[in-house]
Scaffold this motif. Structure first.
Motif, PDB file in Angstrom:
ATOM      1  N   GLU A 137      -0.619  -0.128  10.210  1.00  0.00           N
ATOM      2  CA  GLU A 137      -0.520   1.331  10.353  1.00  0.00           C
ATOM      3  C   GLU A 137       0.875   1.724  10.843  1.00  0.00           C
ATOM      4  O   GLU A 137       1.416   2.741  10.420  1.00  0.00           O
ATOM      5  N   SER A 140       2.780   1.532   7.735  1.00  0.00           N
ATOM      6  CA  SER A 140       2.206   2.239   6.581  1.00  0.00           C
ATOM      7  C   SER A 140       2.456   1.434   5.317  1.00  0.00           C
ATOM      8  O   SER A 140       2.994   1.939   4.327  1.00  0.00           O
ATOM      9  N   MET A 142       1.523  -2.623   3.099  1.00  0.00           N
ATOM     10  CA  MET A 142       0.606  -3.747   2.892  1.00  0.00           C
ATOM     11  C   MET A 142       1.085  -4.972   3.661  1.00  0.00           C
ATOM     12  O   MET A 142       2.288  -5.278   3.671  1.00  0.00           O
ATOM     13  N   GLY A 144       2.223  -8.474   4.140  1.00  0.00           N
ATOM     14  CA  GLY A 144       2.746  -9.563   3.316  1.00  0.00           C
ATOM     15  C   GLY A 144       2.501 -10.878   4.024  1.00  0.00           C
ATOM     16  O   GLY A 144       1.804 -11.759   3.524  1.00  0.00           O
ATOM     17  N   ARG A 171      12.076  -2.314   1.120  1.00  0.00           N
ATOM     18  CA  ARG A 171      10.636  -2.046   1.243  1.00  0.00           C
ATOM     19  C   ARG A 171       9.969  -2.956   2.264  1.00  0.00           C
ATOM     20  O   ARG A 171       8.750  -2.885   2.458  1.00  0.00           O
ATOM     21  N   ARG A 197       5.937   0.547  -4.000  1.00  0.00           N
ATOM     22  CA  ARG A 197       6.962   1.174  -4.848  1.00  0.00           C
ATOM     23  C   ARG A 197       6.447   2.566  -5.146  1.00  0.00           C
ATOM     24  O   ARG A 197       5.568   2.750  -5.966  1.00  0.00           O
ATOM     25  N   GLU A 208      -1.287   4.110  -5.464  1.00  0.00           N
ATOM     26  CA  GLU A 208      -2.219   2.997  -5.423  1.00  0.00           C
ATOM     27  C   GLU A 208      -2.325   2.520  -3.992  1.00  0.00           C
ATOM     28  O   GLU A 208      -1.361   2.605  -3.235  1.00  0.00           O
TER      29      GLU A 208
HETATM   30  C1  LIG Z   1      -0.100   0.829   0.208  1.00  0.00           C
HETATM   31  C2  LIG Z   1       0.261   1.670   1.355  1.00  0.00           C
HETATM   32  C3  LIG Z   1      -0.652   1.365   2.423  1.00  0.00           C
HETATM   33  C4  LIG Z   1      -0.702   2.471   3.478  1.00  0.00           C
HETATM   34  C5  LIG Z   1      -1.673   2.011   4.512  1.00  0.00           C
HETATM   35  C6  LIG Z   1      -1.904   3.056   5.607  1.00  0.00           C
HETATM   36  C7  LIG Z   1      -2.308   2.407   6.863  1.00  0.00           C
HETATM   37  C8  LIG Z   1      -3.411   1.453   6.650  1.00  0.00           C
HETATM   38  C9  LIG Z   1      -3.262   0.294   7.552  1.00  0.00           C
HETATM   39  C10 LIG Z   1      -3.939  -0.874   6.955  1.00  0.00           C
HETATM   40  C11 LIG Z   1      -3.578  -2.066   7.720  1.00  0.00           C
HETATM   41  C12 LIG Z   1      -4.127  -3.293   7.092  1.00  0.00           C
HETATM   42  C13 LIG Z   1      -3.195  -3.818   6.043  1.00  0.00           C
HETATM   43  C14 LIG Z   1      -3.957  -4.601   5.040  1.00  0.00           C
HETATM   44  O1  LIG Z   1      -5.008  -5.092   5.260  1.00  0.00           O
HETATM   45  S1  LIG Z   1      -3.227  -4.750   3.498  1.00  0.00           S
HETATM   46  C15 LIG Z   1      -4.308  -5.928   2.688  1.00  0.00           C
HETATM   47  C16 LIG Z   1      -3.843  -7.341   2.876  1.00  0.00           C
HETATM   48  N1  LIG Z   1      -2.653  -7.566   2.131  1.00  0.00           N
HETATM   49  C17 LIG Z   1      -2.700  -7.835   0.833  1.00  0.00           C
HETATM   50  O2  LIG Z   1      -3.729  -7.926   0.220  1.00  0.00           O
HETATM   51  C18 LIG Z   1      -1.357  -7.984   0.157  1.00  0.00           C
HETATM   52  C19 LIG Z   1      -1.458  -8.766  -1.143  1.00  0.00           C
HETATM   53  N2  LIG Z   1      -0.141  -8.933  -1.698  1.00  0.00           N
HETATM   54  C20 LIG Z   1       0.437  -7.959  -2.441  1.00  0.00           C
HETATM   55  O3  LIG Z   1      -0.179  -6.943  -2.761  1.00  0.00           O
HETATM   56  C21 LIG Z   1       1.848  -8.166  -2.842  1.00  0.00           C
HETATM   57  O4  LIG Z   1       2.159  -9.549  -2.875  1.00  0.00           O
HETATM   58  C22 LIG Z   1       2.840  -7.437  -1.882  1.00  0.00           C
HETATM   59  C23 LIG Z   1       2.568  -5.916  -1.936  1.00  0.00           C
HETATM   60  C24 LIG Z   1       2.735  -7.945  -0.446  1.00  0.00           C
HETATM   61  C25 LIG Z   1       4.265  -7.682  -2.361  1.00  0.00           C
HETATM   62  O5  LIG Z   1       4.328  -7.444  -3.703  1.00  0.00           O
HETATM   63  P1  LIG Z   1       5.537  -6.659  -4.363  1.00  0.00           P
HETATM   64  O6  LIG Z   1       5.459  -6.904  -5.821  1.00  0.00           O
HETATM   65  O7  LIG Z   1       5.540  -5.248  -3.924  1.00  0.00           O
HETATM   66  O8  LIG Z   1       6.771  -7.395  -3.696  1.00  0.00           O
HETATM   67  P2  LIG Z   1       8.103  -7.859  -4.403  1.00  0.00           P
HETATM   68  O9  LIG Z   1       7.870  -9.135  -5.140  1.00  0.00           O
HETATM   69  O10 LIG Z   1       8.682  -6.700  -5.175  1.00  0.00           O
HETATM   70  O11 LIG Z   1       9.033  -8.200  -3.155  1.00  0.00           O
HETATM   71  C26 LIG Z   1       9.592  -7.189  -2.364  1.00  0.00           C
HETATM   72  C27 LIG Z   1      10.177  -7.851  -1.115  1.00  0.00           C
HETATM   73  O12 LIG Z   1       9.085  -8.278  -0.271  1.00  0.00           O
HETATM   74  C28 LIG Z   1       9.143  -9.705  -0.078  1.00  0.00           C
HETATM   75  N3  LIG Z   1       7.768 -10.200  -0.086  1.00  0.00           N
HETATM   76  C29 LIG Z   1       6.899 -10.127  -1.099  1.00  0.00           C
HETATM   77  N4  LIG Z   1       5.722 -10.628  -0.730  1.00  0.00           N
HETATM   78  C30 LIG Z   1       5.857 -11.035   0.553  1.00  0.00           C
HETATM   79  C31 LIG Z   1       4.989 -11.638   1.464  1.00  0.00           C
HETATM   80  N5  LIG Z   1       3.709 -11.899   1.158  1.00  0.00           N
HETATM   81  N6  LIG Z   1       5.443 -11.908   2.681  1.00  0.00           N
HETATM   82  C32 LIG Z   1       6.724 -11.635   3.034  1.00  0.00           C
HETATM   83  N7  LIG Z   1       7.609 -11.053   2.199  1.00  0.00           N
HETATM   84  C33 LIG Z   1       7.179 -10.769   0.965  1.00  0.00           C
HETATM   85  C34 LIG Z   1       9.945 -10.246  -1.252  1.00  0.00           C
HETATM   86  O13 LIG Z   1      10.543 -11.484  -0.931  1.00  0.00           O
HETATM   87  C35 LIG Z   1      10.952  -9.132  -1.454  1.00  0.00           C
HETATM   88  O14 LIG Z   1      11.930  -9.245  -0.436  1.00  0.00           O
HETATM   89  P3  LIG Z   1      13.482  -9.137  -0.831  1.00  0.00           P
HETATM   90  O15 LIG Z   1      13.700 -10.185  -1.888  1.00  0.00           O
HETATM   91  O16 LIG Z   1      13.643  -7.725  -1.377  1.00  0.00           O
HETATM   92  O17 LIG Z   1      14.203  -9.369   0.460  1.00  0.00           O
END
Ligand SMILES: CCCCCCCCCCCCCC(=O)SCCNC(=O)CCNC(=O)[C@H](O)C(C)(C)COP(=O)(O)OP(=O)(O)OC[C@H]1O[C@@H](n2cnc3c(N)ncnc32)[C@H](O)[C@@H]1OP(=O)(O)O
Length: 210
Positions: A137, A140, A142, A144, A171, A197, A208
């Motif tokens: 939170e 805001s 996901m 990682g 991001r 994104r 999403e």
């Molecule tokens: C959606 C908004 C939510 C709002 C919530 C309101 C509050 C609610 C609170 C809820 C609270 C509870 C919360 C929950 O329960 S959230 C639920 C639990 N989490 C998941 O299920 C996440 C599953 N994974 C994914 O969806 C994707 O893999 C994500 C979105 C994480 C990245 O996929 P995406 O395609 O977008 O990423 P990118 O390839 O463009 O890479 C971008 C950058 O990120 C870096 N990177 C990538 N993956 C990881 C990683 N795992 N660790 C560290 N770093 C990582 C990557 O190296 C790159 O860095 P750089 O090279 O630029 O330096």
């Protein structure tokens, strides 16, 4: 991935629904605690089970397909009411009430019998759930990668949680947080959270979400 769901309702309607659902969830929470701790005889347990089944059938006579979803209103009020950490319609949620204190998010929660892991102590997965939520939170975004260090066991009872974004790179947001009891920190957490994104020109119902 399901989308966030837009509901065109007023803040008065949100308050009215909150007033309807909160007492029901409190009752179910009491039921969970009673089911864990009761020592009544087997006939009484069977009779209670039948009453509960009747109440469940009443509630199921009209229900959504699938989960509640993360809903929000035109003024941005969130209704994550099925959320297992904060959901006002989810009896699994303690519930945690998150507020802002300067740059930090904070929450105070009482964890009872439903959260026990080792005897008298909070289950490690519950610590992870609550910390993941408050860190997520704060960002805001996901989750990682989430790293926890269980410094010492957390006794059941009152706990305090904190979370703060400490770095942002594109991001990617780095968030730190902790859980503590009256004697100090029990668990520290650090997470990398990835913002979606998303541009502000997109319509809210195009977003999403998890
Ligand atoms: C959606 C908004 C939510 C709002 C919530 C309101 C509050 C609610 C609170 C809820 C609270 C509870 C919360 C929950 O329960 S959230 C639920 C639990 N989490 C998941 O299920 C996440 C599953 N994974 C994914 O969806 C994707 O893999 C994500 C979105 C994480 C990245 O996929 P995406 O395609 O977008 O990423 P990118 O390839 O463009 O890479 C971008 C950058 O990120 C870096 N990177 C990538 N993956 C990881 C990683 N795992 N660790 C560290 N770093 C990582 C990557 O190296 C790159 O860095 P750089 O090279 O630029 O330096």
């Amino acid at each position: 991935m399901r989308q966030f769901v837009f509901e065109d309702i007023t803040s008065e309607e949100v308050a009215r629904r909150t007033g309807v659902y909160t007492p029901l969830t409190d009752s179910v929470r009491q039921l969970l605690d009673a089911a864990i701790r009761t020592e009544v005889d087997p006939d009484t347990i069977r009779a209670a089970g039948e009453l509960i089944d009747r109440a469940t059938a009443m509630l199921r006579s009209a229900q959504t397909d699938g989960p509640h979803g993360v809903r929000y209103t035109a003024d941005g009020t969130g209704m994550p009411w099925g959320n297992p950490a904060i959901g006002i319609r989810n009896a699994i949620a303690p519930p945690m009430v998150v507020t802002r204190d300067g740059d930090r998010l904070v929450a105070d929660v009482v964890l009872g019998a439903a959260y026990e892991g080792p005897p008298g102590l909070v289950h490690g997965g519950i610590c992870a759930l609550l910390l993941d939520h408050i860190l997520g939170e704060a960002a805001s975004a996901m989750t990682g990668t989430l790293t926890l260090r269980y410094q010492r066991a957390t006794p059941l009872g009152a706990v305090h949680l904190e979370a703060e974004v400490v770095a942002t790179a594109g991001r990617k947001l780095t968030v730190r947080g902790s859980m503590s009891d009256a004697d100090g920190i029990t668990v520290t957490a650090e997470g990398i959270f990835i913002a979606p994104r998303l541009t502000m020109t997109e319509r809210p119902d195009d977003r999403e979400g998890p």
